[in-house]
Each structure stands twice: as C-alpha cells, then as structure tokens.
Design an enzyme around this catalytic site. Structure first.
Site, PDB file in Angstrom:
ATOM      1  N   LYS A   4     107.445  26.123  28.417  1.00 19.28           N
ATOM      2  CA  LYS A   4     106.990  27.129  29.385  1.00 19.28           C
ATOM      3  C   LYS A   4     105.761  27.888  28.889  1.00 19.28           C
ATOM      4  CE  LYS A   4     111.545  27.688  31.455  1.00 19.28           C
ATOM      5  NZ  LYS A   4     112.067  26.465  30.820  1.00 19.28           N
TER       6      LYS A   4
ATOM      7  N   ALA B  49     114.021  32.000  15.618  1.00 19.96           N
ATOM      8  CA  ALA B  49     114.584  31.607  16.910  1.00 19.96           C
ATOM      9  C   ALA B  49     114.867  32.792  17.813  1.00 19.96           C
ATOM     10  CB  ALA B  49     115.883  30.810  16.684  1.00 19.96           C
TER      11      ALA B  49
END
Length: 625
Positions: free
Chosen positions: A411, A365
């Site tokens: 994105k 992450a």
C-alpha cells in the site's frame, strides 16, 4: 499380474459364464426344453461367439473399469447398449451364414431371447453386488454420521480412514486416488472408486457430505487444483495437514482441519536459507517491535528457533506481549526473553531501551495498519508510522545496531491512503538514513497477510458462521495475499541478504479477487453462494484501491539469489532533506485532515489524495517484476 488385472479377468470370466448360460437357457426356452440334435450341435458355437463378442464390446465401453458397487442408471444404460450392438452384429452375421449354406443353423429367436436373459443376468448381478455392498459396508452408518469421501489412497488416507472409523462422526463411504492401479481396490473396507475428475460424480452419486483431502505431501499447485474440483460439489472440504512421518513418530495426531485460504493460493510457500539466517541471528541480541501483533509474534517465534543471545519483545499492549512471552517461555525455556512495554513514539524511552540492551538486529513491525481508521485519524498514523519508525531507526543508528529491517506494505506504492503514505515515508527515511549510517537498513514490502488481525479472511469466516451476508467492498477489488509464515520468512531472509538501502519484495503470484475469495470460503463451508449465504457489496472505503501494486514505475526490480525475492532499485534520497520534511509534519499534526493530507502529498508526490476510484481502474497498469 497386478490386482487390477486379476479383477478384470475374473469379471470377464463371470460375464462369459453368464452369457453362455443365457444362450443355453434361450435354446431350452425356444424348444420347450427339448432341443433337436441338429440345433444342439451349434449351441457351443452360438454361446462362445456371443460371449466373446459381447465381452469385447464391454471392454470397448470401459465397463470393466467401472466400480459396480456404485452402479447407476448410466452404467446400466451402457451395458444395454453394448448388448444391443453384440446381438445386432450376431443377427447380421447369422443371416449371412444362413444365405451362404442354405440352412437355418441358429434360429434368430435364440439371439433375441439371449439378449433379454443376459441383460437381466449381468445387469442384475451388478445391481445385486451394489445392494450387497451397501448393506455390508454401509450398514453401520449411524444416524448423524456424515458420509465422507477421502481423497488420497496412500498412507495418509489409510490413517484417516482408521481415525474416522474409530473416533469421529464422519463415515468414509469411498476413496479417490489418481493412481489407476489402485482403482477397484479397498483400504480397510473402503473402496477406491475413481480419480480426482470423478469427485463431482461420486459426491452426487453417494450423497457425500464431507470431503477430506489426505495428501499432505502434495504441492500447493496440485492441492489448489483438487480443492477447485471439490468446491464445485457443495460438500464441506477438510484437509489433513500433517505428514505421515510426523504422525507415526508421535509428533502430531491425525488432526483434520477445514481447508483454509492459504491452501487456495496455488503456490508453494517461500523457503529460506536456514544456514544464512542462523549466522546473523545466532548469539545476537534481537529486538522485535510490535511483538504482540500478527507479524511481530510470528517473527518472534521463528527468530527463537535460531538461538539468539537475547530476544527483546517490545509492544504497546501488555496483554499481547504477555501472551507471546508465555508461549515462547514454554517452548524455549532456555531462551533469554525480555518483554518490554513501550510506545515507539516516546523517543527518550526508546533511547533508554537501546542504551540498556544494545540490540544488534532490529525488526520493526510496530505500525498502525488499518486503512479506513487511519484515514479518519491521519495525525495518529503519522505519529506512529513516521515518527515511531524514525525513533527506532535513529536509535538503531546511534547505538550501533548491525541490521534494521522495516516491515512495509504494498500500500506504500502509489498510495491512495494515509496509512500507505506514512509507510512510504518510513521507507524513504530508512533509505536516506542508510546512506549516512554503519547500520544496514532495509525494508520488506508485501501484500495482505492472511489471518492477521483486521484482515478480511477472519471477518468472512465470522460472517459465514453467523449466516451471512458476507460483505465485499467492490466486485472488482483484487489483492495480493501471503500467509503469515511466508511474510515472516521473507522478513528474516531479507535481514540476511541486506547490504543497506534495499526494499525487498516477494513474488506473491497472481492477485486474488476478494469476491472470489469470499465465494471459495462459502463453498468450502458446504454452503451455496447467494442461496445459503448472500454476498453484499458495501462500496470502496476511504483510502482503498481497487488494485494494489508492489513497485513504483521508477523503482524497477532486480533478482536476488532467492528466486522468489526481488529488490526494488534504491532511490536517491538525501538524509538531511528527508529529516527536514518529516520535522515539518510536526507543525501540521493539530490541523484539519485536509491540511495534513496535503502535507503528506508534498513529501510523497505519488500520493493520490482523494483519488477517483473509477478512473483508477481504467488507468491501472501493474508494474511486473
């Protein structure tokens, strides 16, 4: 017979008595308290016919469904109209009878006098009840108390009323419930005055300042509908999030919170297969990179529930890692935790960590995610998002990890930013590495996470608290949104489902207009848009899109056994070629930004370097799952 029917019958009997007495009094006034015997014999007929007809018309106008403790001019107008109709009908009927028998049985003046007397009697009785109610029930409303409407007259609503009465400055003046059988009843002295569609009227009528939604078991779709009604009122909206069972069992207190944007998504959260998750996490050494961030810390919380052998919390910031470590040690004292301060760009340090702890499941992450900042610092985005991912992924491959899950973003699809492009390269790299590795590599792609650091919602809330303005980049900008728990559950579920090379995507529902989200937050704070809080448009920032996408046109998507999770079709990427392209990025890191971006475009041809934002809107065709 239920309580509602009993109430209606009692009201009808009272009205019949009042109308009959009105007719009797009309006779006494008409004949100056000396009624001739001829006319006296028709008094019962006149009284009964007048009463029955008027009551029928009241019923037709739904006057017995009104809560007269809250009588308004509208209800009184309807009552007068009903009295006019019944009087007119009886006058016409009496005239016909008079012509037929040739005698004036009931003087016309009796009906006219009765009309005025019964209007005053019935209208006055309703008004008197309201005055009595306001005095009796609302008399202890103290200065500074906020008039509050509670939505939901079930067990949760009763707990809220009790809590408000005992401990807070919120004063419950009425309740709302969609069950018609509850209309007119009371809970702890608070009347149930209508259903959800009556909320705007009740708020205006009773000068309600706060609305509390006490319906913790209702679906997200229904909750969104109720909130949509509430936000038109101008009242502040709050919610009881805990279930009655949890409250009664002492797990949670009656804690009322402000309505959050999560409540506005209008869909139920993703549900995971706990048994499947438990199988691949229980008894394993699990590594979470970026464990101090919004996603990483929530990942660590949820993974801890499934009894891993050891949980490694890796992060660059010592304060955030310390914070999540202390939280988990307090909540899971028997869990073996290992806080690790390291930079994922440091290849030798990462290899040492993998050699020492041998993680079997890796959740990656750690990333630079702020679009405008990375636009100004493209080399740092490459170092962290590309090289850092490469270091973690190759270490997982070299030291025999079973699974590797990359946290990606929407994105990365047809990117217009450096951040999105670097995340797309990270996706491509792990897909290529999966082809030559025993480790199962997968990525999880999702939209904006509500409440995460740097996200728009905390910014909007802070701006509202400061009195505005709320800054929105563009009136047409839209985004997909998820809650942090949703995003994390998808990541964990993807780890269980991964067979290697997949990009998992969540069905995030419909995209949300950023300006609508800002307006909702303003209204739910009890403020008025453009009056109390202004909205200021600041223009699209470098690298931003008007619209986000979740799939490239080449990927397509297929279903999984989870109805909210889809898999993008794997692309054919050669590991050696991909490794060579990433290696070439090292040579341009010290160059100017334009050179770096041109190199990124060579690796990701769909990268829209210096996109024309106005044309993007015209050409935008979202790829649907």
């Amino acid at each position: 017979m239920n309580s509602k029917q009993k109430r209606t019958i009692i009201l009808i009997l009272i009205d019949i008595a009042l109308i009959s007495l009105s007719v009797l009094w009309a006779y006494l006034l008409r004949f100056e308290y000396s009624v001739p015997s001829f006319y006296w014999q028709f008094v019962p007929y006149a009284a009964l016919s007048y009463a029955l007809l008027t009551v029928l018309i009241y019923h037709w106008y739904h006057l017995y469904k009104k809560i007269w403790a809250y009588v308004s001019v509208g209800e009184l107008y309807t009552l007068i109209k009903a009295n006019v109709i019944s009087t007119a009908v009886l006058l016409i009927t009496n005239h016909i009878v008079q012509i037929s028998v040739g005698k004036n049985i009931i003087p016309r003046s009796i009906f006219l006098i009765s009309f005025f007397i019964m209007t005053l009697a019935i209208g006055g009785s309703r008004l008197a009840w309201r005055l009595f109610h306001d005095r009796f029930f609302l008399g202890d409303l103290k200065e500074g108390d906020r008039r509050t409407l509670v939505v939901g007259a079930g067990d949760a609503g009763a707990l809220v009323i009790k809590e408000l009465r005992n401990t807070t400055h919120f004063y419950p003046v009425a309740m709302i419930d969609d069950d018609p059988e509850k209309l007119g009843l009371e809970i702890l002295g608070v009347p149930i005055v209508g259903n959800r569609n009556d909320i705007p009227r009740i708020v205006k009528q009773l000068k309600v300042q706060d609305i509390i939604i006490a319906m913790p078991s209702v679906s997200r779709q229904e909750l969104r509908k109720i909130i949509d009604i509430c936000k038109t009122t101008g009242a502040q909206v709050k919610i009881l999030p805990a279930s009655v069972k949890d409250i009664l069992e002492g797990k949670l207190s009656v804690k009322i919170r402000d309505v959050s944007v999560e409540d506005l998504l209008g869909r139920d959260p993703v549900k995971v297969d706990l048994e499947e998750i438990s199988d691949y996490l229980k008894g394993r050494v699990v590594l979470v990179t970026g464990a101090g961030g919004s996603i990483g810390s929530e990942l660590s919380r949820q993974i801890a529930r499934f009894h891993p052998k050891q949980l490694l919390l890796l992060g660059h910031g010592e304060n955030s890692i310390y914070s999540i470590e202390m939280e988990l040690r307090n909540k899971y004292p028997d869990l073996e935790l290992e806080p690790i301060i390291a930079d994922i760009q440091d290849k030798s340090r990462i290899e040492m960590i993998f050699r020492k702890y041998r993680p079997q499941v890796v959740f990656h992450a750690a990333a630079h995610k702020h679009v405008p900042l990375m636009e100004k610092n493209p080399s740092e985005a490459i170092k962290n998002n590309v090289f850092g991912t490469k270091n973690i992924a190759e270490a997982a491959h070299d030291f025999g990890a079973e699974r590797f899950v990359l946290i990606s973003t929407d994105k990365a699809v047809n990117p217009t930013s450096v951040m999105g492009t670097t995340k797309r390269i990270a996706e491509m790299f792990i897909q290529s590495l999966d082809k030559v590795s025993q480790t199962k590599f997968a990525a999880v792609r999702f939209g904006n996470v509500l409440g995460s650091r740097g996200s728009v919602v905390p910014l909007f809330k802070k701006q509202i608290e400061q009195g505005g303005p709320v800054t929105v980049t563009h009136p047409e900008m839209v985004r997909f949104f998820m809650t942090i728990p949703e995003a994390v559950q998808l990541v964990i579920q993807a780890g269980a489902m991964a067979k290697g090379g997949e990009i998992f995507i969540l069905d995030m529902g419909n995209p949300v207009k950023i300006v609508d989200l800002a307006k909702d937050l303003i209204r739910l704070s009890g403020l008025r848009v453009d009056e109390d809080i202004k909205i200021k448009y600041t223009g699209i920032r470098p690298g931003e899109k008007l619209y986000e996408e979740i799939l490239t046109k080449e990927e397509g998507a297929r279903n999984t056994k989870h109805d909210r999770i889809f898999i993008a079709k794997p692309t054919d990427i050669d590991y050696a070629q991909m490794n060579e392209k990433i290696t070439q990025l090292v040579d341009v890191l010290d160059n100017d930004d334009d050179t770096i971006k041109q190199k990124l475009k060579e690796i990701v041809p769909t990268y829209q370097y210096n996109p024309l934002i106005d044309k993007q809107k015209e050409k935008y065709e979202p790829v649907k799952i």
